[in-house]
Design a protein around this motif. Structure first.
Motif, PDB file in Angstrom:
ATOM      1  N   UNK B 229       0.833  -1.196   0.000  1.00 57.79           N
ATOM      2  CA  UNK B 229       0.000   0.000   0.000  1.00 57.79           C
ATOM      3  C   UNK B 229       0.872   1.252   0.000  1.00 57.79           C
ATOM      4  N   UNK B 230       1.938   1.239   0.809  1.00 60.25           N
ATOM      5  CA  UNK B 230       2.809   2.420   0.871  1.00 60.25           C
ATOM      6  C   UNK B 230       3.457   2.672  -0.485  1.00 60.25           C
ATOM      7  N   UNK B 231       3.825   1.604  -1.187  1.00 57.39           N
ATOM      8  CA  UNK B 231       4.494   1.821  -2.476  1.00 57.39           C
ATOM      9  C   UNK B 231       3.493   2.237  -3.549  1.00 57.39           C
ATOM     10  N   UNK B 232       2.214   1.939  -3.354  1.00 56.88           N
ATOM     11  CA  UNK B 232       1.191   2.387  -4.314  1.00 56.88           C
ATOM     12  C   UNK B 232       0.822   3.852  -4.121  1.00 56.88           C
ATOM     13  N   UNK B 233       1.140   4.396  -2.954  1.00 55.56           N
ATOM     14  CA  UNK B 233       0.734   5.777  -2.660  1.00 55.56           C
ATOM     15  C   UNK B 233       1.677   6.768  -3.321  1.00 55.56           C
ATOM     16  N   UNK B 234       1.101   7.863  -3.793  1.00 52.68           N
ATOM     17  CA  UNK B 234       1.890   8.964  -4.320  1.00 52.68           C
ATOM     18  C   UNK B 234       2.608   9.677  -3.174  1.00 52.68           C
ATOM     19  N   UNK B 235       3.649  10.473  -3.476  1.00 48.01           N
ATOM     20  CA  UNK B 235       4.233  11.322  -2.425  1.00 48.01           C
ATOM     21  C   UNK B 235       3.126  12.157  -1.781  1.00 48.01           C
ATOM     22  N   UNK B 236       3.217  12.307  -0.462  1.00 49.09           N
ATOM     23  CA  UNK B 236       2.200  13.016   0.324  1.00 49.09           C
ATOM     24  C   UNK B 236       0.848  12.306   0.341  1.00 49.09           C
ATOM     25  N   UNK B 237       0.794  11.080  -0.163  1.00 45.21           N
ATOM     26  CA  UNK B 237      -0.449  10.326  -0.164  1.00 45.21           C
ATOM     27  C   UNK B 237      -0.760   9.734   1.206  1.00 45.21           C
ATOM     28  N   UNK B 238      -1.960   9.155   1.313  1.00 49.35           N
ATOM     29  CA  UNK B 238      -2.441   8.604   2.584  1.00 49.35           C
ATOM     30  C   UNK B 238      -2.761   7.124   2.419  1.00 49.35           C
ATOM     31  N   UNK B 239      -2.282   6.320   3.369  1.00 50.42           N
ATOM     32  CA  UNK B 239      -2.590   4.895   3.410  1.00 50.42           C
ATOM     33  C   UNK B 239      -3.408   4.623   4.666  1.00 50.42           C
ATOM     34  N   UNK B 240      -4.575   4.049   4.500  1.00 44.44           N
ATOM     35  CA  UNK B 240      -5.416   3.727   5.646  1.00 44.44           C
ATOM     36  C   UNK B 240      -5.195   2.265   6.005  1.00 44.44           C
ATOM     37  N   UNK B 241      -4.836   2.040   7.265  1.00 43.31           N
ATOM     38  CA  UNK B 241      -4.459   0.695   7.715  1.00 43.31           C
ATOM     39  C   UNK B 241      -5.669   0.017   8.335  1.00 43.31           C
ATOM     40  N   UNK B 242      -6.212  -0.951   7.625  1.00 45.97           N
ATOM     41  CA  UNK B 242      -7.380  -1.678   8.109  1.00 45.97           C
ATOM     42  C   UNK B 242      -7.028  -3.125   8.473  1.00 45.97           C
ATOM     43  N   UNK B 243      -5.779  -3.515   8.238  1.00 45.75           N
ATOM     44  CA  UNK B 243      -5.359  -4.899   8.503  1.00 45.75           C
ATOM     45  C   UNK B 243      -4.705  -4.994   9.861  1.00 45.75           C
ATOM     46  N   UNK B 244      -5.362  -5.640  10.798  1.00 44.15           N
ATOM     47  CA  UNK B 244      -4.679  -5.916  12.051  1.00 44.15           C
ATOM     48  C   UNK B 244      -3.805  -7.141  11.841  1.00 44.15           C
ATOM     49  N   UNK B 245      -2.503  -6.901  11.809  1.00 42.41           N
ATOM     50  CA  UNK B 245      -1.557  -8.007  11.658  1.00 42.41           C
ATOM     51  C   UNK B 245      -0.927  -8.220  13.025  1.00 42.41           C
ATOM     52  N   UNK B 246      -0.893  -9.456  13.471  1.00 43.24           N
ATOM     53  CA  UNK B 246      -0.421  -9.690  14.833  1.00 43.24           C
ATOM     54  C   UNK B 246       1.081  -9.843  14.867  1.00 43.24           C
ATOM     55  N   UNK B 247       1.674  -9.267  15.895  1.00 47.85           N
ATOM     56  CA  UNK B 247       3.111  -9.312  16.048  1.00 47.85           C
ATOM     57  C   UNK B 247       3.758  -8.209  15.246  1.00 47.85           C
ATOM     58  N   UNK B 248       5.066  -8.098  15.403  1.00 49.28           N
ATOM     59  CA  UNK B 248       5.791  -7.008  14.761  1.00 49.28           C
ATOM     60  C   UNK B 248       5.919  -7.265  13.265  1.00 49.28           C
ATOM     61  N   UNK B 249       5.746  -6.208  12.498  1.00 47.67           N
ATOM     62  CA  UNK B 249       5.899  -6.263  11.057  1.00 47.67           C
ATOM     63  C   UNK B 249       7.153  -5.460  10.720  1.00 47.67           C
ATOM     64  N   UNK B 250       8.013  -6.018   9.872  1.00 45.20           N
ATOM     65  CA  UNK B 250       9.210  -5.283   9.476  1.00 45.20           C
ATOM     66  C   UNK B 250       8.812  -4.242   8.434  1.00 45.20           C
ATOM     67  N   UNK B 251       8.910  -2.988   8.811  1.00 45.57           N
ATOM     68  CA  UNK B 251       8.511  -1.892   7.929  1.00 45.57           C
ATOM     69  C   UNK B 251       9.736  -1.031   7.666  1.00 45.57           C
ATOM     70  N   UNK B 252      10.009  -0.748   6.395  1.00 50.96           N
ATOM     71  CA  UNK B 252      11.069   0.191   6.066  1.00 50.96           C
ATOM     72  C   UNK B 252      10.445   1.581   6.101  1.00 50.96           C
ATOM     73  N   UNK B 253      10.715   2.317   7.193  1.00 49.15           N
ATOM     74  CA  UNK B 253      10.064   3.617   7.349  1.00 49.15           C
ATOM     75  C   UNK B 253      10.703   4.693   6.471  1.00 49.15           C
TER      76      UNK B 253
END
Lengths: 317, 317
Positions: B229-253
């Motif tokens: 979702x983050x890679x589909x968003x344009x710069x300054x775009x918004x991603x709405x997080x509706x997926x509760x994923x359990x445990x830590x997710x490795x995210x490249x911030x």
């Protein structure tokens, strides 16, 4: 001319030819440069950088198509945008996908006797603006960017995590805009700069307040920062992400979703927001200067800047 | 009375005493319940749950302090809030830190012949609303929550990632509100439900569009969803997080910060936003019903709901 060269973690000086000045560009002579954490990250090998770094600067215009610019002291926006794409048409050249970035991506940086930038990137300084103050325009704009992105209601307390250069500038900018700022850091001598300006500061121990703020800024530069900031935010609160942490960070997204936290990535900002703050001396940036070196001693300057707890190190042209 | 009992991953039926009705509460008789992904997660051991699950329901009011409620068909908000704290005073009882949650945290759920909820949580159904439609109020409210949190400009395309129950409801809600919706999923038979309502659907292969949308909803339920979702968003775009994923997710911030993406955690919603959509039959929720079981066959119903690709399984009281 003399130019700093950064490659494989080594900072050295090189003799380089005077840069060509394409149409629309100005040839600039470095007066003073500032070493940024990004420069130190380039030295540590991020982005596979090899070349002349430097993107915080004050320079004198030596040659330009616009005659009135010649001889002026300028600061300059660091993103060289295409001017044609969707982002550019929306005034977001900072996000142009075809951009190069001064001293970071595809355009030689400011840590050289001479360098170039498009004239449209330049902002002529008001008469009498001290160089030591003007050199903070670029990082101060990055701090101001927060208020360009989110509308924080008047009088809302904002927590700022981190007391590095960017954390201090953010706390000082928010304070100058009238927000009650609570800054959490680990360095009494740095927090003192913010405290002197009226910021409420706190040495962050193991225990940070939880679910206590509607607005939190993470400027820690650490992977822990995001986790701490998210836990400090109230339900439906906003966390502004100012820490570029390299590589994947393990984030537990469940509490972010359950508590409906908003995370806002935030990077460079408009110089127009920063320059008036400097012109009216509203931010005591000069107190953040830790040391100054002549350009040819850039290797020492980088080593000094990389020491823990050191704030801004300047290079003088 | 008969009640579903969930413990250590096993769904069984138990005889239980009729629940006490505290002051301000109503005693409810289950008419129809819906099995949610959260119920399946409870079965998989998240939250260490042991007890009666169930939070999507239509019930008949058997006893209540408010006489006019008795005999009415109702749906009910699932968070039992304290009514006193800062969150509650702001109308955000869903975020009350002292809340219990029907069938999830500290309050026995709806998968029983009888259960209780505070009267203030109840919404009486309009006459003639089909049970099979009304049972979708709670998940539909979660889909509607997005439009309570962010102001998406008219006519802005919204990408929805995921074609599970929540992904479908989100696509259908956004479509009903007039947004051009592009839904990406992996199940032709599920996407067909959205497509029939006018949503542009696409089978998501390896390649998703990058930097293409200002608004992206992640409803994949997978750790990959946030990254995609983050890679589909344009710069300054918004991603709405509706997926509760359990445990830590490795995210490249880093790309989130460099591209100044906003991430918005989103969870439960107001029933007031969902009920009119159901009353006017604007969302074809009935097409998402995969099977129905009598309450006493809850174990079979849970097993069916847990099969890959199965949409809504109902339990009939």
């Amino acid at each position: 001319m003399l130019a700093v060269h950064l490659e494989n973690g080594v900072v050295s000086m090189r003799e380089a030819p005077l840069p060509q000045r394409p149409a629309g560009f100005a040839l600039l002579r470095l007066m003073v440069g500032g070493i940024c954490n990004t420069d130190l990250e380039l030295q540590r090998g991020y982005y596979g950088f090899a070349g002349t770094p430097g993107h915080e600067f004050v320079a004198e215009v030596v040659e330009a198509g616009t005659r009135s610019l010649v001889g002026r002291r300028v600061v300059g926006e660091i993103n060289l945008a295409c001017g044609q794409c969707d982002c550019c048409r929306q005034g977001l050249g900072r996000h142009c996908p075809r951009r190069t970035v001064l001293g970071i991506v595809g355009h030689p940086g400011a840590f050289a006797e001479y360098f170039t930038l498009p004239e449209r990137n330049l902002h002529a300084l008001p008469e009498g603006m001290p160089l030591d103050r003007a050199v903070f325009t670029e990082p101060l704009a990055a701090a101001c960017e927060i208020l360009d992105q989110v509308a924080i209601p008047r009088h809302e307390p904002v927590a700022v995590l981190g007391d590095g250069k960017l954390g201090l500038l953010i706390a000082l900018v928010l304070d100058a805009h009238g927000y009650p700022v609570h800054q959490f850091g680990r360095h009494p001598e740095k927090l003192r700069i913010a405290a002197a300006a009226g910021v409420a500061t706190e040495l962050a121990g193991a225990k940070l307040p939880t679910a206590a703020y509607n607005w939190v800024v993470d400027a820690t530069g650490s992977a822990d920062g995001l986790r701490s900031a998210a836990s400090m935010a109230r339900p439906r609160g906003t966390v502004i992400l100012k820490s570029t942490v390299h590589g994947a960070v393990a984030v537990d997204t469940a509490p972010i979703i359950v508590r409906e936290i908003t995370l806002v990535g935030s990077r460079c900002g408009r110089f127009e927001a920063a320059l008036p703050l400097l012109e009216h001396a509203l931010i005591p940036v000069e107190e953040m200067i830790a040391a100054r070196y002549p350009l040819r001693e850039a290797a020492h300057a980088f080593a000094h800047a990389a020491q823990p707890g050191v704030l801004k190190v300047l290079l003088e042209g």
